[in-house]
Design a protein around this motif. Structure first.
Motif, PDB file in Angstrom:
ATOM      1  N   GLY A  97     109.684-138.961  -9.476  1.00 43.52           N
ATOM      2  CA  GLY A  97     109.184-139.755 -10.541  1.00 43.52           C
ATOM      3  C   GLY A  97     110.529-140.423 -10.999  1.00 43.52           C
ATOM      4  O   GLY A  97     111.221-141.087 -11.779  1.00 43.52           O
ATOM      5  N   ALA A  98     111.694-139.019 -11.156  1.00 46.59           N
ATOM      6  CA  ALA A  98     112.734-139.314 -11.487  1.00 46.59           C
ATOM      7  C   ALA A  98     113.924-140.071 -10.987  1.00 46.59           C
ATOM      8  O   ALA A  98     114.527-141.100 -11.456  1.00 46.59           O
ATOM      9  N   GLY A 139      94.479-145.468 -16.163  1.00 48.44           N
ATOM     10  CA  GLY A 139      93.997-144.961 -16.950  1.00 48.44           C
ATOM     11  C   GLY A 139      94.489-143.655 -18.305  1.00 48.44           C
ATOM     12  O   GLY A 139      95.359-144.674 -18.980  1.00 48.44           O
ATOM     13  N   SER A 140      93.704-142.048 -18.254  1.00 44.42           N
ATOM     14  CA  SER A 140      95.176-141.763 -19.290  1.00 44.42           C
ATOM     15  C   SER A 140      96.592-140.322 -18.805  1.00 44.42           C
ATOM     16  O   SER A 140      95.677-139.841 -19.535  1.00 44.42           O
ATOM     17  N   PHE A 141      96.948-140.996 -17.428  1.00 46.58           N
ATOM     18  CA  PHE A 141      97.877-139.870 -16.977  1.00 46.58           C
ATOM     19  C   PHE A 141      99.205-140.074 -17.965  1.00 46.58           C
ATOM     20  O   PHE A 141     100.030-140.789 -17.861  1.00 46.58           O
ATOM     21  N   ASN A 142      98.599-138.739 -18.650  1.00 43.20           N
ATOM     22  CA  ASN A 142     100.148-138.657 -20.050  1.00 43.20           C
ATOM     23  C   ASN A 142     100.250-137.309 -20.149  1.00 43.20           C
ATOM     24  O   ASN A 142     100.750-136.967 -20.553  1.00 43.20           O
ATOM     25  N   ASN A 143      99.918-136.474 -19.106  1.00 43.01           N
ATOM     26  CA  ASN A 143     100.285-135.434 -19.197  1.00 43.01           C
ATOM     27  C   ASN A 143     101.101-134.924 -18.098  1.00 43.01           C
ATOM     28  O   ASN A 143     102.159-135.506 -17.116  1.00 43.01           O
ATOM     29  N   HIS A 144     101.482-133.679 -17.635  1.00 42.03           N
ATOM     30  CA  HIS A 144     102.813-132.845 -17.304  1.00 42.03           C
ATOM     31  C   HIS A 144     102.798-133.105 -15.795  1.00 42.03           C
ATOM     32  O   HIS A 144     103.747-133.491 -14.894  1.00 42.03           O
ATOM     33  N   TRP A 145     101.356-133.951 -15.270  1.00 45.66           N
ATOM     34  CA  TRP A 145     101.197-134.471 -13.697  1.00 45.66           C
ATOM     35  C   TRP A 145     100.784-136.031 -13.770  1.00 45.66           C
ATOM     36  O   TRP A 145     101.812-136.585 -13.393  1.00 45.66           O
ATOM     37  N   GLY A 146     100.340-136.326 -14.703  1.00 44.09           N
ATOM     38  CA  GLY A 146     100.332-137.227 -14.537  1.00 44.09           C
ATOM     39  C   GLY A 146     101.498-138.438 -15.306  1.00 44.09           C
ATOM     40  O   GLY A 146     101.385-140.074 -14.617  1.00 44.09           O
ATOM     41  N   VAL A 147     102.321-138.060 -15.757  1.00 40.09           N
ATOM     42  CA  VAL A 147     103.149-138.903 -16.350  1.00 40.09           C
ATOM     43  C   VAL A 147     104.793-139.090 -15.145  1.00 40.09           C
ATOM     44  O   VAL A 147     104.917-140.308 -14.621  1.00 40.09           O
ATOM     45  N   PRO A 148     105.036-137.509 -14.639  1.00 38.30           N
ATOM     46  CA  PRO A 148     105.545-138.546 -13.294  1.00 38.30           C
ATOM     47  C   PRO A 148     104.627-138.927 -11.972  1.00 38.30           C
ATOM     48  O   PRO A 148     105.595-139.901 -11.536  1.00 38.30           O
ATOM     49  N   LEU A 149     103.698-138.409 -11.666  1.00 38.03           N
ATOM     50  CA  LEU A 149     103.178-139.027 -10.840  1.00 38.03           C
ATOM     51  C   LEU A 149     102.793-141.276 -11.366  1.00 38.03           C
ATOM     52  O   LEU A 149     103.397-141.875 -10.933  1.00 38.03           O
ATOM     53  N   SER A 150     102.773-141.423 -12.566  1.00 35.05           N
ATOM     54  CA  SER A 150     102.849-142.663 -12.630  1.00 35.05           C
ATOM     55  C   SER A 150     104.511-143.425 -12.567  1.00 35.05           C
ATOM     56  O   SER A 150     104.638-144.429 -12.657  1.00 35.05           O
ATOM     57  N   ALA A 161     107.800-151.534 -18.082  1.00 32.75           N
ATOM     58  CA  ALA A 161     107.369-150.640 -17.613  1.00 32.75           C
ATOM     59  C   ALA A 161     106.222-150.236 -19.292  1.00 32.75           C
ATOM     60  O   ALA A 161     106.877-149.833 -20.297  1.00 32.75           O
ATOM     61  N   VAL A 162     105.535-148.843 -19.180  1.00 34.03           N
ATOM     62  CA  VAL A 162     104.540-148.787 -19.979  1.00 34.03           C
ATOM     63  C   VAL A 162     103.937-147.576 -19.848  1.00 34.03           C
ATOM     64  O   VAL A 162     103.486-147.465 -18.859  1.00 34.03           O
ATOM     65  N   PHE A 163     104.848-146.819 -20.814  1.00 35.68           N
ATOM     66  CA  PHE A 163     104.314-145.081 -20.107  1.00 35.68           C
ATOM     67  C   PHE A 163     103.265-144.177 -21.620  1.00 35.68           C
ATOM     68  O   PHE A 163     104.040-144.622 -22.463  1.00 35.68           O
ATOM     69  N   GLU A 164     102.332-144.171 -21.397  1.00 33.46           N
ATOM     70  CA  GLU A 164     101.408-143.487 -22.164  1.00 33.46           C
ATOM     71  C   GLU A 164     101.169-141.901 -22.161  1.00 33.46           C
ATOM     72  O   GLU A 164     101.686-141.465 -20.757  1.00 33.46           O
ATOM     73  N   LEU A 165     102.084-140.794 -23.312  1.00 35.03           N
ATOM     74  CA  LEU A 165     102.257-139.524 -23.275  1.00 35.03           C
ATOM     75  C   LEU A 165     101.558-139.217 -24.397  1.00 35.03           C
ATOM     76  O   LEU A 165     101.136-139.895 -25.308  1.00 35.03           O
ATOM     77  N   GLY A 166     100.839-137.845 -23.160  1.00 33.03           N
ATOM     78  CA  GLY A 166      99.937-136.945 -24.168  1.00 33.03           C
ATOM     79  C   GLY A 166     100.174-135.576 -24.611  1.00 33.03           C
ATOM     80  O   GLY A 166     100.952-135.256 -24.088  1.00 33.03           O
ATOM     81  N   MET A 179     111.688-137.715 -19.149  1.00 33.59           N
ATOM     82  CA  MET A 179     111.549-138.123 -17.818  1.00 33.59           C
ATOM     83  C   MET A 179     111.594-139.323 -17.761  1.00 33.59           C
ATOM     84  O   MET A 179     111.542-140.335 -17.237  1.00 33.59           O
ATOM     85  N   VAL A 180     110.808-139.867 -18.728  1.00 35.02           N
ATOM     86  CA  VAL A 180     110.680-141.114 -18.480  1.00 35.02           C
ATOM     87  C   VAL A 180     111.748-142.350 -19.632  1.00 35.02           C
ATOM     88  O   VAL A 180     112.133-142.978 -18.629  1.00 35.02           O
ATOM     89  N   ARG A 181     112.323-141.464 -20.480  1.00 29.05           N
ATOM     90  CA  ARG A 181     113.738-142.162 -21.040  1.00 29.05           C
ATOM     91  C   ARG A 181     113.079-143.487 -21.766  1.00 29.05           C
ATOM     92  O   ARG A 181     114.202-144.434 -20.889  1.00 29.05           O
TER      93      ARG A 181
END
Length: 478
Positions: A97-98, A139-150, A161-166, A179-181
């Motif tokens: 992801g990085a 979907g709601s991929f916004n956690n510690h694995w969903g964000v790097p996967l996205s 790009a738009v990322f949801e963080l939860g 991660m997202v910066r």
């Protein structure tokens, strides 16, 4: 012109510092689930609290995975599989992801908040996609694995790009933001959710403010000026050295504010002042909560450098995300009834918003407003009082029948006045039979509750009974 692959084998191996005998392959996607994997995906075997992805590596290979990212080689894996070995697959996913973030030139937004994250992310995706290639969390991929996967799925030529963080604990959001910066960070609102893990709502606000930690040096923050914690968040952002802070709301003191709006059962008409410019447009989804969040959406669009007018026009055909207010007409003897599917999740704020939407809808004929509600979870020791307080919202929505389930919703049903017919069950499954015996032509049925309340069960029963009900009616008519 041939599209570039999402990842070349050599890129993946380098990004994750992996070991491989073959680097001559390309991946068109990234997946952590062998069931939904598409042919050509890179499969990452995450070791989770319930399942170890290595157990499904063989299935992923058989389903066409381009390569497998593993921390060990399972015994049943065919020898022709392309394997990249690492010490820790979750860390490798973060590294991938990085690498995606480092190579992109996209303008990036990150969205968090107590409620409205997914809908706001979807609205941004919808609006920005009309102006350039846009990538967003699924979907709601916004956690510690969903964000790097996205992040790892972001195409190299994305323009936005738009990322949801939860989060539901302190300290979770900061690492995701780093991660997202993002170039722009938006907080939809702060409400009483996850109180089981926080001493009070102010602590939730401070945890949400962790989204500022990854903001780029010249980045912007978009905050809800109508929320009582807006001032606190603004102060935290300023103390972090962020200078470009914008607010949205219904009051003219906000940087992005409503000058006029009209709510309708299936849409809203809006006039918004932003950056000394007024835009008039139709919002294709109903509800006052959507009106509020869209103000923030336009702020994000502006700060990303996209066209506000085009974004506002695109919002005219925005549709509700799955499980967040979708409407279904269900045939039944004598006509049909409407189901409002808001079953994905629930909080006090979103429950009130859904009941407000229910109130805007008028049953046909002798139809009734029916609320089918499950427990709101993670509210801590205030849960009983919070559930009990929904009584005034249910009454304000002029609900005729209340079906509720779970130990927390028992406090609501006991507090309801006699004018509202109530039924309580221990679990959502216990609501199905009495609900199906009751619902009829002209009714409007709202289904809502936290994900753990399993409100999908009565929802599916309401929708799946269509053929059976009609067939039975036809049989009786013979």
């Amino acid at each position: 012109m041939v599209d570039m692959p999402l990842w070349e084998g050599v890129e993946v191996i380098s990004a994750v510092n992996g070991k491989a005998t073959n680097d001559d392959w390309n991946a068109t996607g990234v997946s952590i689930d062998s069931r939904s994997l598409s042919s050509g995906d890179l499969f990452v075997a995450i070791i989770g609290p319930v399942h170890d992805g290595h157990k499904f590596a063989k299935t992923a290979h058989e389903n066409g995975a381009a390569a497998l990212l593993l921390s060990f080689v399972p015994d049943d894996l065919p020898k022709d599989a392309n394997i990249v070995l690492v010490d820790d697959t979750l860390r490798a996913l973060e590294d991938l992801g990085a690498a995606a973030r480092n190579r992109t030139k996209a303008r990036i937004a990150a969205v968090t908040g107590s409620v409205g994250k997914t809908g706001t992310k979807e609205a941004l995706l919808h609006a920005l996609s009309r102006q350039g290639k846009t990538h967003a969390s699924v979907g709601s991929f916004n956690n510690h694995w969903g964000v790097p996967l996205s992040l790892s799925r972001m195409p190299r030529d994305a323009e936005f790009a738009v990322f949801e963080l939860g989060m539901n604990h302190p300290g979770e959001l900061g690492p995701l933001s780093r991660m997202v910066r993002p170039h722009v960070a938006m907080i939809t609102t702060i409400e009483a959710v996850h109180l089981e893990f926080f001493p009070d709502v102010e602590a939730i606000a401070r945890a949400k403010a962790e989204i500022f930690e990854g903001l780029t040096s010249s980045g912007s923050v978009i905050l809800n000026g109508d929320n009582s914690y807006g001032g606190l968040l603004k102060s935290i952002a300023a103390n972090a050295g962020i200078t470009h802070i914008l607010t949205f709301g219904e009051k003219s003191e906000a940087d992005i504010y409503l000058t006029d709006f009209t709510l309708y059962p299936d849409h809203s008409d809006m006039a918004v002042r932003i950056a000394s410019h007024e835009v008039f447009f139709r919002l294709g989804v109903p509800g006052r909560h959507w009106v509020s969040n869209v103000l923030g959406v336009l702020g994000v669009v502006s700060e990303l450098g996209a066209d506000i007018e085009r974004a506002a026009e695109a919002l005219g055909d925005l549709q509700l995300p799955k499980g967040r207010g979708e409407r279904h007409m269900v045939p039944c003897p004598g006509g049909s009834y409407m189901v409002l599917d808001d079953s994905y999740n629930a909080s006090p704020a979103s429950m009130r918003a859904s009941l407000e939407v229910l109130h805007t809808l008028y049953p046909d004929g002798k139809g009734r407003r029916i609320a089918v509600l499950g427990d709101m979870l993670e509210l801590g020791d205030k849960s009983a009082d919070i559930h009990r307080s929904l009584m005034k919202d249910v009454c304000a929505a002029e609900v005729n029948l209340l079906f509720a389930c779970g130990p927390n919703m028992a406090h609501l049903t006991k507090s309801m006045p006699s004018a509202v017919t109530t039924y309580h069950a221990t679990t959502s499954e216990g609501l199905i039979e009495p609900l199906l015996e009751t619902v009829g032509a002209g009714d409007i049925v709202l289904v809502k509750g936290s994900l753990g309340s399993k409100m999908s069960l009565p929802l599916e029963a309401l929708l799946a009974r269509r053929p059976a009900v009609l067939a039975a009616a036809e049989q009786r008519g013979r």
